[in-house]
Motif scaffolding. Structure first.
Motif, PDB file in Angstrom:
ATOM      1  N   ILE A  94       6.486  -0.107   3.522  1.00  0.00           N
ATOM      2  CA  ILE A  94       7.717   0.437   3.640  1.00  0.00           C
ATOM      3  C   ILE A  94       7.535   1.962   3.651  1.00  0.00           C
ATOM      4  O   ILE A  94       6.994   2.574   2.928  1.00  0.00           O
ATOM      5  N   ILE A  95       8.330   2.389   4.666  1.00  0.00           N
ATOM      6  CA  ILE A  95       8.240   3.974   5.089  1.00  0.00           C
ATOM      7  C   ILE A  95       9.722   4.234   4.656  1.00  0.00           C
ATOM      8  O   ILE A  95      10.687   3.592   5.169  1.00  0.00           O
ATOM      9  N   TYR A  96       9.852   4.938   3.868  1.00  0.00           N
ATOM     10  CA  TYR A  96      11.371   5.371   3.476  1.00  0.00           C
ATOM     11  C   TYR A  96      11.531   6.824   3.750  1.00  0.00           C
ATOM     12  O   TYR A  96      10.757   7.811   3.808  1.00  0.00           O
ATOM     13  N   GLN A 129       8.291  -1.367   7.729  1.00  0.00           N
ATOM     14  CA  GLN A 129       9.825  -1.742   7.504  1.00  0.00           C
ATOM     15  C   GLN A 129      10.171  -0.312   7.082  1.00  0.00           C
ATOM     16  O   GLN A 129       9.807   0.299   6.200  1.00  0.00           O
ATOM     17  N   ILE A 130      11.065   0.073   7.608  1.00  0.00           N
ATOM     18  CA  ILE A 130      11.778   1.285   7.492  1.00  0.00           C
ATOM     19  C   ILE A 130      12.984   1.451   6.783  1.00  0.00           C
ATOM     20  O   ILE A 130      13.852   0.239   6.824  1.00  0.00           O
ATOM     21  N   ILE A 131      13.170   1.984   5.409  1.00  0.00           N
ATOM     22  CA  ILE A 131      14.431   2.060   4.580  1.00  0.00           C
ATOM     23  C   ILE A 131      14.846   3.367   4.864  1.00  0.00           C
ATOM     24  O   ILE A 131      14.304   4.224   4.631  1.00  0.00           O
ATOM     25  N   ASP A 148       6.220   2.663   0.184  1.00  0.00           N
ATOM     26  CA  ASP A 148       4.622   2.715   0.407  1.00  0.00           C
ATOM     27  C   ASP A 148       4.378   4.180   0.866  1.00  0.00           C
ATOM     28  O   ASP A 148       3.438   4.959   0.247  1.00  0.00           O
ATOM     29  N   ILE A 149       5.269   4.645   1.535  1.00  0.00           N
ATOM     30  CA  ILE A 149       5.124   5.996   2.470  1.00  0.00           C
ATOM     31  C   ILE A 149       6.521   6.836   2.333  1.00  0.00           C
ATOM     32  O   ILE A 149       7.595   5.999   2.812  1.00  0.00           O
ATOM     33  N   ALA A 184       2.535   7.599  -0.610  1.00  0.00           N
ATOM     34  CA  ALA A 184       1.700   8.448   0.181  1.00  0.00           C
ATOM     35  C   ALA A 184       3.060   9.189   0.625  1.00  0.00           C
ATOM     36  O   ALA A 184       4.053   8.738   1.052  1.00  0.00           O
ATOM     37  N   VAL A 185       2.928  10.803   1.003  1.00  0.00           N
ATOM     38  CA  VAL A 185       3.885  11.518   1.591  1.00  0.00           C
ATOM     39  C   VAL A 185       3.496  12.571   2.457  1.00  0.00           C
ATOM     40  O   VAL A 185       2.482  12.931   2.550  1.00  0.00           O
ATOM     41  N   LEU A 186       4.258  12.496   3.650  1.00  0.00           N
ATOM     42  CA  LEU A 186       3.893  13.548   4.749  1.00  0.00           C
ATOM     43  C   LEU A 186       5.199  14.353   4.788  1.00  0.00           C
ATOM     44  O   LEU A 186       6.357  14.053   4.909  1.00  0.00           O
TER      45      LEU A 186
END
Length: 289
Positions: A122-124, A151-153, A194-195, A218-220
């Protein structure tokens, strides 16, 4: 016992906790009458600086025994513009006051609630103002990913999400993007993710970055945001449209062992800024006033 006076622009969790200390007295803002009279202006022993470095802030900083800021960038700005000793400005990053739960359990709950597959990562993305926090840049990065393991939220208030539906229609995301409006427990979305990708244009410390790290994401985020001071060089973006971001995300999505290492490292870093730990740092400053 001598009182230690403090003043601030905005009340943080750290200041709320500090106000419980019997040594502390909050310096009241000057009334119009006092401003117009010739009475001597009072300055706090400790000034918590945030936001713009205006004339009032400069006077408070010059006259305080110590100034507290929430990032190194803010400290450097002060030292560049004001002739004061380095030791008079202390950095204490924003405080964490959150309830941590097992991410795997929360992810399963969220996926079941919205009938989505729990296998993909999941990319949030979330923000009070999606536009200034880089939602267009977010979409441009997501659409350029090669990995299908995602999966994008995206969550925000109803008005933000309604406006977003027009923008999202320009992209062919299909079921990959889940839009949530006014979700009651946003912390669960951070835990399920997750990200956390935040290609923000904002220059003030993005506290959601610290929250995401605490909840093992994980963070960007771009180097222009002070929150980037807490993350690994690999996870920093040169700017909100940094073309290398999609390569970095693809690498994380295809190498779960690397993703897990970053997630654990981020949580370890964020735990250093739990409220009580930050209070201990602040108490050491108080002891030297």
């Amino acid at each position: 016992m001598n009182k230690i006076t403090i003043s601030y622009k905005s009340k943080t969790n750290l200041i709320k906790e500090l106000e419980k200390d019997e040594r502390i007295s909050v310096l009241e803002k000057q009334s119009l009458f006092k401003k117009l009279s010739f009475s001597k202006k009072e300055y706090a022993d400790i000034y918590f600086h945030s936001g713009v470095l205006d004339d009032t802030s400069i006077l408070n900083i010059k006259n305080a025994k110590k100034t507290i800021v929430n990032c190194k960038k803010q400290k450097n700005d002060i030292l560049e513009k004001i002739d004061i000793l380095d030791e008079k400005v202390k950095v204490i990053y924003p405080s964490i006051k959150l309830n941590y739960q097992k991410p795997k359990k929360i992810k399963e709950k969220i996926c079941k609630e919205f009938d989505i597959d729990s296998t993909p990562k999941i990319i949030y993305f979330t923000a009070n103002n999606l536009k200034t926090s880089g939602v267009k840049e977010f979409f441009d990065i997501i659409v350029s990913l090669n990995s299908m393991n995602k999966q994008i939220i995206i969550s925000s208030d109803k008005n933000q999400i309604t406006s977003l539906k027009f923008l999202i229609s320009k992209y062919n995301f299909g079921d990959e993007v889940l839009l949530l409006e006014d979700y009651k427990n946003e912390n669960e979305l951070f835990l399920a993710a997750d990200i956390f990708l935040l290609p923000t244009n904002n220059k003030s410390f993005a506290t959601n970055v610290l929250k995401a790290m605490y909840f093992k994401c994980a963070v960007l985020t771009p180097t222009s945001n002070p929150a980037s001071e807490l993350i690994d060089v690999f996870a920093t973006m040169e700017n909100p449209s940094d073309p290398s971001t999609s390569f970095k995300l693809d690498a994380l999505l295809s190498r779960p062992e690397d993703l897990k290492l970053i997630q654990k490292a981020n949580r370890k870093i964020a735990k250093k800024y739990e409220l009580l730990k930050n209070m201990n740092k602040l108490n050491r400053v108080l002891d030297n006033i």
